[in-house]
Enzyme design. Structure first.
Site, PDB file in Angstrom:
ATOM      1  N   GLU A 240      10.462 -12.492 -50.356  1.00 54.03           N
ATOM      2  CA  GLU A 240      11.708 -11.990 -51.056  1.00 54.03           C
ATOM      3  C   GLU A 240      12.647 -12.358 -50.228  1.00 54.03           C
ATOM      4  O   GLU A 240      14.064 -12.482 -50.822  1.00 54.03           O
ATOM      5  CB  GLU A 240      11.444 -10.541 -51.148  1.00 54.03           C
ATOM      6  CG  GLU A 240      12.314  -9.675 -51.884  1.00 54.03           C
ATOM      7  CD  GLU A 240      12.488  -9.493 -53.326  1.00 54.03           C
ATOM      8  OE1 GLU A 240      11.477 -10.222 -53.858  1.00 54.03           O
ATOM      9  OE2 GLU A 240      13.116  -9.122 -53.883  1.00 54.03           O
ATOM     10  N   ASP A 241      12.563 -11.945 -48.900  1.00 53.11           N
ATOM     11  CA  ASP A 241      13.940 -12.032 -47.910  1.00 53.11           C
ATOM     12  C   ASP A 241      14.216 -13.150 -47.250  1.00 53.11           C
ATOM     13  O   ASP A 241      15.259 -13.068 -46.566  1.00 53.11           O
ATOM     14  CB  ASP A 241      13.416 -10.696 -47.130  1.00 53.11           C
ATOM     15  CG  ASP A 241      14.921  -9.945 -46.779  1.00 53.11           C
ATOM     16  OD1 ASP A 241      15.501  -9.805 -47.813  1.00 53.11           O
ATOM     17  OD2 ASP A 241      15.057  -9.639 -45.621  1.00 53.11           O
TER      18      ASP A 241
END
Ligand code: MN
Length: 454
Positions: free
Chosen positions: A80-81
């Site tokens: 996600e990051d």
């Protein structure tokens, strides 16, 4: 609220102490990857971001879940990051860990908050979808708990949304899975944000020793007694009742009559000789574990059994819970929620807006289109699955995000779609639409003849 910050070293020590022959190298590698992925990032609380995955992993380790789940906890926000792709996770950490990380990432991406009703429905379905691997649900709870612990860093409107979701959706699901410890925690954290005044009042009641409003503190002082067997539970109850005076109507025998989620204990509330009101909960070790960890209790430190087997057990547990819920008349709501009873051959896919559509296994974009609306089905010309154009006969898999491309000039569905439409609904609509065209033609002809006859 407890301090949620742990260092990786503490996690490593905990794992070393509580797991049998843990692969510490794996754990360290995961930590390095997470550190690199979240480097320079901070949370809104001001802490370095890496504290979050470590806290989540720590929690999963405390729950006694398999080390792969702990490792996946460390990696859960990596995709996600950062630039890191799920394929990288797969290459470095293997299929099992990659699939856990992937499921958690999808769960986050797909479930949007759009009014509590809709959201709740989506989330419930999502949880059922994840029932194929219950470990994902635990990861989601661990993630949510830490987010609640650090909620003070969020802007006010987000605090309220997250707290509300936790109270209205996550906590009941934890309850239904018999995870009362987690349920209680979710509720406590959420309560502080949603009902700050009430929360303060409760806290102040807890601080007051001699309250004349005893009703309100019934549940505030509780003592838990864990004994060896059921006989000892009743014996302990007898001993307590001889010593102190029980409050009438506050004796509950959840051993003889367990709660719907399987919870068992004896409860009694008593006036102690100091004039305090105390609730006692008496239970066996086994009941205690079940009450704290719910279905997870059966999973704790049970390494060695294969994934397949674990999933089977989970399915059985869930089926059991379902049966128990179904037998209670006053649990209509749960019954409704458990209606999707054949998880095995269902898939759960998403609209680009995050709504969940459940379909039978083997379903195609045509089934999806008709599940949205028959007009969408009739006018469907193409499908984009996870942002890629695909054939209409492509088999969908759980978690896919599907966008249907329609052409308003399209007159009717293609009868060939019947070759790969799986749902009864889609098949019926295709047949109806095709038949209508034919019928329309006949009507036209009859009409013509009538006209001609006159
Ligand atoms: Mn997270």
């Amino acid at each position: 609220m407890p301090d949620s910050t742990h260092t990786f070293k503490q996690l490593e020590n905990f794992v070393q102490k509580n797991y049998t022959n843990p692969d510490l190298d794996l754990l360290r590698r995961a930590n390095q990857t997470a550190v690199a992925a979240h480097e320079g990032k901070t949370r809104l609380t001001g802490e370095p971001f890496i504290n979050h995955p470590i806290a989540v992993a720590y929690r999963l380790a405390e729950m006694g879940l398999h080390l792969n789940v702990v490792v996946a906890g460390l990696l859960h926000d990596v995709v996600e990051d950062s630039e890191y792709e799920i394929e990288d996770v797969r290459i470095e950490f293997g299929d099992d860990i990659a699939s856990l990380v992937d499921s958690v990432t999808k769960l986050k991406r797909n479930v949007n908050y759009r009014g509590v009703e809709r959201y709740a429905e989506n989330l419930r379905k999502m949880f059922l979808a994840m029932a194929s691997d219950v470990r994902v649900v635990f990861m989601k709870f661990a993630d949510r708990l830490h987010n609640l612990q650090t909620l003070y860093g969020q802007p006010k409107h987000k605090q309220e949304r997250i707290a509300r979701e936790s109270l209205e959706i996550y906590a009941p699901i934890a309850g239904r899975l018999g995870m009362s410890e987690i349920k209680g925690e979710l509720e406590d954290y959420a309560f502080a944000y949603l009902q700050p005044k009430e929360y303060e009042r409760m806290k102040s009641i807890m601080d007051i020793k001699d309250s004349d409003d005893l009703d309100k503190i019934y549940d505030l002082i509780a003592v838990r007694i864990v004994v060896n067997n059921v006989e000892d539970c009743y014996a302990a109850l007898g001993v307590l009742h001889q010593k102190w005076r029980p409050v009438p109507g506050r004796i509950k025998d959840y051993i003889a009559q367990p709660k719907p989620n399987g919870y068992q204990s004896l409860h009694t509330t008593m006036f102690t000789s100091e004039g305090e009101v105390v609730e006692f909960q008496i239970r066996t070790q086994e009941m205690h574990e079940l009450s704290e960890y719910g279905v997870a209790a059966h999973w704790r430190y049970k390494e060695g059994s294969g994934q397949q087997e674990r999933n089977m057990r989970w399915m059985e547990e869930l089926a059991q819970i379902q049966k128990e819920l179904a037998s209670k008349k006053d649990f209509l709501e749960q019954l409704e929620y458990m209606k999707i009873d054949v998880f095995n051959d269902r898939i759960f896919v998403f609209t680009p807006q995050g709504d969940v559509i459940d379909l039978p296994e083997g379903a195609t974009p045509i089934d999806f289109a008709y599940a949205i609306h028959s007009k969408v089905g009739d006018k469907c010309v193409a499908a984009r699955i996870n942002d890629v154009m695909r054939n209409l006969d492509t088999k969908l898999t759980s978690g896919d995000i599907i966008e249907i491309v329609t052409d308003k000039n399209r007159k009717a569905p293609n009868p060939d779609w019947l070759k790969f439409a799986r749902t009864r609904h889609a098949r019926k609509k295709i047949r109806d639409a095709t038949r209508n065209t034919v019928k329309g033609w006949f009507v036209g002809v009859l009409h013509g003849r009538e006209k001609g006859g006159k």
